[in-house]
Scaffold this motif. Structure first.
Motif, mmCIF file in Angstrom:
data_model
loop_
_atom_site.group_PDB
_atom_site.id
_atom_site.type_symbol
_atom_site.label_atom_id
_atom_site.label_comp_id
_atom_site.label_asym_id
_atom_site.label_seq_id
_atom_site.Cartn_x
_atom_site.Cartn_y
_atom_site.Cartn_z
ATOM 1 N N UNK A 7 -11.867 -24.415 28.041
ATOM 2 C CA UNK A 7 -11.376 -25.733 28.428
ATOM 3 C C UNK A 7 -10.613 -25.623 29.732
ATOM 4 N N UNK A 8 -10.332 -26.767 30.353
ATOM 5 C CA UNK A 8 -9.632 -26.710 31.643
ATOM 6 C C UNK A 8 -8.185 -26.248 31.494
ATOM 7 N N UNK A 9 -7.599 -25.868 32.608
ATOM 8 C CA UNK A 9 -6.184 -25.508 32.623
ATOM 9 C C UNK A 9 -5.396 -26.703 32.106
ATOM 10 N N UNK A 10 -4.429 -26.441 31.233
ATOM 11 C CA UNK A 10 -3.606 -27.533 30.735
ATOM 12 C C UNK A 10 -4.147 -28.164 29.459
ATOM 13 N N UNK A 11 -5.305 -27.680 28.970
ATOM 14 C CA UNK A 11 -5.873 -28.301 27.772
ATOM 15 C C UNK A 11 -5.212 -27.786 26.494
ATOM 16 N N UNK A 87 -15.009 -15.277 29.355
ATOM 17 C CA UNK A 87 -15.486 -15.355 30.730
ATOM 18 C C UNK A 87 -15.111 -16.672 31.391
ATOM 19 N N UNK A 88 -15.078 -16.619 32.703
ATOM 20 C CA UNK A 88 -14.722 -17.791 33.502
ATOM 21 C C UNK A 88 -15.938 -18.305 34.265
ATOM 22 N N UNK A 89 -16.975 -17.490 34.324
ATOM 23 C CA UNK A 89 -18.198 -17.853 35.059
ATOM 24 C C UNK A 89 -19.403 -17.297 34.302
ATOM 25 N N UNK A 106 -11.611 -27.195 24.216
ATOM 26 C CA UNK A 106 -10.554 -28.205 24.297
ATOM 27 C C UNK A 106 -10.795 -29.028 25.556
ATOM 28 N N UNK A 107 -10.991 -30.309 25.359
ATOM 29 C CA UNK A 107 -11.372 -31.158 26.487
ATOM 30 C C UNK A 107 -10.269 -32.162 26.816
ATOM 31 N N UNK A 108 -9.855 -32.208 28.082
ATOM 32 C CA UNK A 108 -8.954 -33.268 28.543
ATOM 33 C C UNK A 108 -9.396 -33.696 29.947
ATOM 34 N N UNK A 109 -8.935 -34.862 30.369
ATOM 35 C CA UNK A 109 -9.306 -35.354 31.697
ATOM 36 C C UNK A 109 -8.542 -34.580 32.775
ATOM 37 N N UNK A 110 -9.067 -34.600 33.984
ATOM 38 C CA UNK A 110 -8.385 -33.955 35.108
ATOM 39 C C UNK A 110 -7.001 -34.566 35.318
ATOM 40 N N UNK A 111 -6.922 -35.883 35.086
ATOM 41 C CA UNK A 111 -5.651 -36.581 35.299
ATOM 42 C C UNK A 111 -4.592 -36.062 34.333
ATOM 43 N N UNK A 135 -11.174 -27.780 40.391
ATOM 44 C CA UNK A 135 -12.476 -27.805 41.073
ATOM 45 C C UNK A 135 -13.285 -26.562 40.685
ATOM 46 N N UNK A 136 -12.625 -25.409 40.714
ATOM 47 C CA UNK A 136 -13.305 -24.161 40.336
ATOM 48 C C UNK A 136 -13.719 -24.208 38.871
ATOM 49 N N UNK A 137 -12.863 -24.801 38.026
ATOM 50 C CA UNK A 137 -13.209 -24.918 36.600
ATOM 51 C C UNK A 137 -14.514 -25.697 36.436
ATOM 52 N N UNK A 138 -14.597 -26.864 37.089
ATOM 53 C CA UNK A 138 -15.800 -27.696 36.915
ATOM 54 C C UNK A 138 -17.049 -27.001 37.470
ATOM 55 N N UNK A 139 -16.865 -26.313 38.581
ATOM 56 C CA UNK A 139 -18.018 -25.684 39.235
ATOM 57 C C UNK A 139 -18.446 -24.394 38.528
ATOM 58 N N UNK A 140 -17.487 -23.550 38.187
ATOM 59 C CA UNK A 140 -17.808 -22.197 37.713
ATOM 60 C C UNK A 140 -17.743 -22.034 36.184
ATOM 61 N N UNK A 141 -16.748 -22.678 35.561
ATOM 62 C CA UNK A 141 -16.508 -22.406 34.139
ATOM 63 C C UNK A 141 -17.253 -23.384 33.229
#
Ligand code: AMP
Length: 150
Positions: A7-11, A87-89, A106-111, A135-141
């Protein structure tokens, strides 16, 4: 049980991951925490890692795989672990796949992620670095979601 928190950072990967590890009685492993410790080392590797963390960039795959393998080879991981950060990528999982049995997303919005991270006050939690890391999360992870779904 080998569990991956995705999940993204902060999730909430680290908060929930630590609770889950305690519940399962296995170690909680965070590559981010490991790299932050390494960034404090007064040597060449420490300097390289610090430079990357300070820019919100990922640490190179070779060093990352080495760090993860070394940790997972330790005795306390024999019954499993809860992993946060690897893994991250897709490339990383091709280099070394820890063989997770369960993946928790774990999913949350970027906001919401930005709001939470901004409150956390970690050194790499400036607005600019938060946005770079998302940005790296959406592209790579994020492509890992499809990989594990399949
Ligand atoms: P985290 O605490 O998971 O947000 O990670 C903090 C930082 O550590 C990231 O922004 C990356 O620079 C680095 N990092 C953590 N895990 C990895 C990984 N698997 N591959 C490359 N860099 C990583």
């Amino acid at each position: 049980m080998k569990v991956l928190m995705l999940g993204p950072q902060g999730s909430g990967k680290s908060t929930q991951g630590k609770l889950l590890a305690e519940f399962l009685d296995v170690p909680y492993i965070s590559t981010g925490e490991t790299f932050r410790k390494m960034a404090g080392q007064d040597d060449e590797v420490g300097e390289r890692v610090k430079g990357l963390l300070d820019q919100g960039q990922l640490v190179d795959d070779d060093l990352t795989a080495e760090v993860v393998k070394k940790r997972l080879n330790q005795k306390d991981c024999s019954a499993g672990f809860v992993m946060d950060g690897y893994p991250r990528t897709l490339q990383q999982v091709e280099v070394f796949d820890p063989g997770f049995e369960i993946v928790i997303y774990l999913d949350i919005s970027d906001e919401e992620a930005t709001n939470r991270l901004f409150k956390r006050k970690r050194e790499d939690d400036t607005l600019e670095l938060i946005q770079e890391r998302l940005t790296i999360y959406h592209r790579e992870t994020e492509p890992l979601l499809k990989y594990y779904d399949e």
